[in-house]
Design an enzyme around this catalytic site. Sequence first.
Site, PDB file in Angstrom:
ATOM      1  N   GLU A  23      -1.742  -9.164   3.609  1.00 46.65           N
ATOM      2  CA  GLU A  23      -1.598  -9.759   4.945  1.00 46.65           C
ATOM      3  C   GLU A  23      -2.933 -10.121   5.591  1.00 46.65           C
ATOM      4  O   GLU A  23      -3.002 -10.999   6.437  1.00 46.65           O
ATOM      5  CB  GLU A  23      -0.826  -8.819   5.880  1.00 46.65           C
ATOM      6  CG  GLU A  23      -1.449  -7.464   6.149  1.00 46.65           C
ATOM      7  CD  GLU A  23      -1.012  -6.400   5.144  1.00 46.65           C
ATOM      8  OE1 GLU A  23      -0.470  -6.775   4.087  1.00 46.65           O
ATOM      9  OE2 GLU A  23      -1.225  -5.198   5.413  1.00 46.65           O
ATOM     10  N   CYS A  78       0.838  -1.207   0.000  1.00 50.65           N
ATOM     11  CA  CYS A  78       0.000   0.000   0.000  1.00 50.65           C
ATOM     12  C   CYS A  78       0.873   1.258   0.000  1.00 50.65           C
ATOM     13  O   CYS A  78       1.426   1.602  -1.037  1.00 50.65           O
ATOM     14  CB  CYS A  78      -0.977  -0.044   1.158  1.00 50.65           C
ATOM     15  SG  CYS A  78      -2.438   0.950   0.839  1.00 50.65           S
ATOM     16  N   HIS A  97      -3.677  -5.020   0.620  1.00 47.42           N
ATOM     17  CA  HIS A  97      -3.029  -5.541   1.836  1.00 47.42           C
ATOM     18  C   HIS A  97      -3.156  -7.066   1.869  1.00 47.42           C
ATOM     19  O   HIS A  97      -4.122  -7.593   2.443  1.00 47.42           O
ATOM     20  CB  HIS A  97      -3.709  -4.964   3.081  1.00 47.42           C
ATOM     21  CG  HIS A  97      -3.478  -3.510   3.267  1.00 47.42           C
ATOM     22  ND1 HIS A  97      -2.470  -3.016   4.054  1.00 47.42           N
ATOM     23  CD2 HIS A  97      -4.127  -2.429   2.758  1.00 47.42           C
ATOM     24  CE1 HIS A  97      -2.515  -1.690   4.037  1.00 47.42           C
ATOM     25  NE2 HIS A  97      -3.500  -1.316   3.249  1.00 47.42           N
TER      26      HIS A  97
HETATM   27  N1  GLN Z   1      -1.967   6.717   2.856  1.00 44.34           N
HETATM   28  C1  GLN Z   1      -2.035   5.957   1.669  1.00 44.34           C
HETATM   29  C2  GLN Z   1      -3.393   6.053   0.996  1.00 44.34           C
HETATM   30  O1  GLN Z   1      -4.360   6.425   1.602  1.00 44.34           O
HETATM   31  C3  GLN Z   1      -1.696   4.517   1.916  1.00 44.34           C
HETATM   32  C4  GLN Z   1      -2.735   3.810   2.729  1.00 44.34           C
HETATM   33  C5  GLN Z   1      -2.259   2.517   3.300  1.00 44.34           C
HETATM   34  O2  GLN Z   1      -1.064   2.252   3.283  1.00 44.34           O
HETATM   35  N2  GLN Z   1      -3.167   1.719   3.838  1.00 44.34           N
HETATM   36  O3  GLN Z   1      -3.512   5.729  -0.149  1.00 44.34           O
END
Ligand code: GLN
Length: 607
Positions: free
Chosen positions: A530, A401, A528
């Site tokens: 995970e 992310c 994500h």
């Molecule tokens: N802050 C970034 C976004 O909103 C990454 C978010 C995250 O890593 N969950 O896109």
Amino acid sequence: MKYILVTGGVISGIGKGVIASSLGTILKSSGVRVTSIKIDPYINIDAGTFSPYEHGEVFVLNDGGEVDLDLGNYERFLDITLHRDNNITTGKIYQTVIDRERRGDYLGKTVQVVPHITDAIQEWVERVAKVPVDGDNATPDICIIELGGTIGDIEGMPFVEAFRQFQFRVKRENFCCVHVSLVPQPKATGEQKTKPTQSSIRELRGLGLSPDLIVCRSTVTITDAVREKVSLFCHVEPQQVMSIHDLSSIYRVPLLLENQGASAYIMRRLNLHPHLNMRPKKFMADWKELADRYDRLLREVTIALVGKYTKLEDAYASVIKALQHSALAVSHRLNLKYIEAADLEMSMLAEDPCRYHEAWHQLVSANGILVPGGFGVRGTEGKVLAVNWARTKKVPFLGVCLGLQCAAIEFARNVLDMKEANSTEFFPETKHPVVIDMPEHNTGMMGGTMRLGLRKTLFKTDKSIMKKLYGNSDYVEERHRHRYEINPELVEQFEAKGMRFVGRSEDGERMEILELDDHPFFVGVQYHPEYISRPMKPSPPYFGFLLASSGKLQGFVNRGFRKSPNMEYSESSDDELCKITEGNGALSPSTASGIKMRASAGTVKGD
Ligand code: GLN
């Protein structure tokens, strides 16, 4: 439907969630369908707006629900898929009741905690307990309900009262109560003390709930004398007192509960039908194998986690679990180094040179570098520096992310010569907006507005390590939680220089997976992975990352990934052969049967 209420005593944070999910695991292995509900008595509607500093990670479900990280424990242990309604908060209950009041449902009545709030809690539990949570859409037999906090907390009172009533509503043979309490062993006396447990049980009973099992958490196993004492003072039989001491791994918790007869007691107490009580021959064999394998690991793989909330392990709970699942799958003990991203920045050199050098020392000595998700500008420059090290020194890298976004920023700055490349999240006026906001997810409202939950990623090419790791499927479905994305207008420039976006959303607009040419393993994912990693079904991106970090990826590639039904890959020093047996030829989490890990003596083939 049978219900098991799990309450906590003395202090929180003693592993009530792990104990509750372990109980579920042994019941599931006994042939019972288990679901779970986590109750968090805070007023927030959900965990979406929490700071990881306070509550640990925000866990995301398939349906986009942002929930307490304990739901992750249930999903991982029980291999089930929960829904947002499986997490109850005071906020959700009050919102339901207040909405009803506005609609006029209680016309003429005074709306009160008892009976309106307590009724709403009971209705919610009865409704959600029936919702199927595993692949075959069958109604669960047992619902484990974990009440957050400890008995006596003001916030928890309406819930305790609701369950006091509930035990009569659903009848005694359908409801039981498990109380998890602490048995401290103060240094001064060296003895295990039961008084705090006695008090919390007294409090529980005073509120109208009687424990059927008392689980004592302690550093070492409780003595028979302590068991007798708890039994005597807490008005239960000694067999109703369980002891869970600190263990080498959480995989041992279900086994330890089972050794003390936990599931047999619950089955009897809840009068579970004999046809349900059919223990498979290999009862808990997978877990035993997993726990034994974990204890036998000889070699270590060092992973640097370059994050922002590194003071609190819970902030990266699922990331750490996913790393552990994959480390175990490649037969290595995980040596995790938490690096505070800001410590890598030049400003730290002036402020605290020791800290700066220590952070860099840890980074450069790691076998693999992981940059996890995150929000806000602090530490992002440090993350970009970590990415730069991984890219230029060819150290295996996984960016999740925000980690993917940092990888793109680093590449833009240093390869595409966009010196000011940045994300509009951190620097809205940047000349080179490499990461931009998705307008429909940046509405000004913070709760529940991100791009959330399960979404499809299509592979654009066969020339992709990730596609192979996912068992060569054409698409993957993973969980998301972000507000910003890679600027689609710059994609061509990236790809021309070897950073390829091999996975994209269904409409092709959103960049989901990036890979770098000429690097042993450099992968970024916008989702994500995970969240859906399981002890026996490790997440493919994490698995690939650990294969690369432990020097096994090439061997794995040479053997054609997981094409053979019985793929084996091996150690080069210890005498353990890790055999991975595939269910249906794919490692994808969406493939139901997934991977089984089996340890057996065997020949040693070096990678
Ligand atoms: N802050 C970034 C976004 O909103 C990454 C978010 C995250 O890593 N969950 O896109």
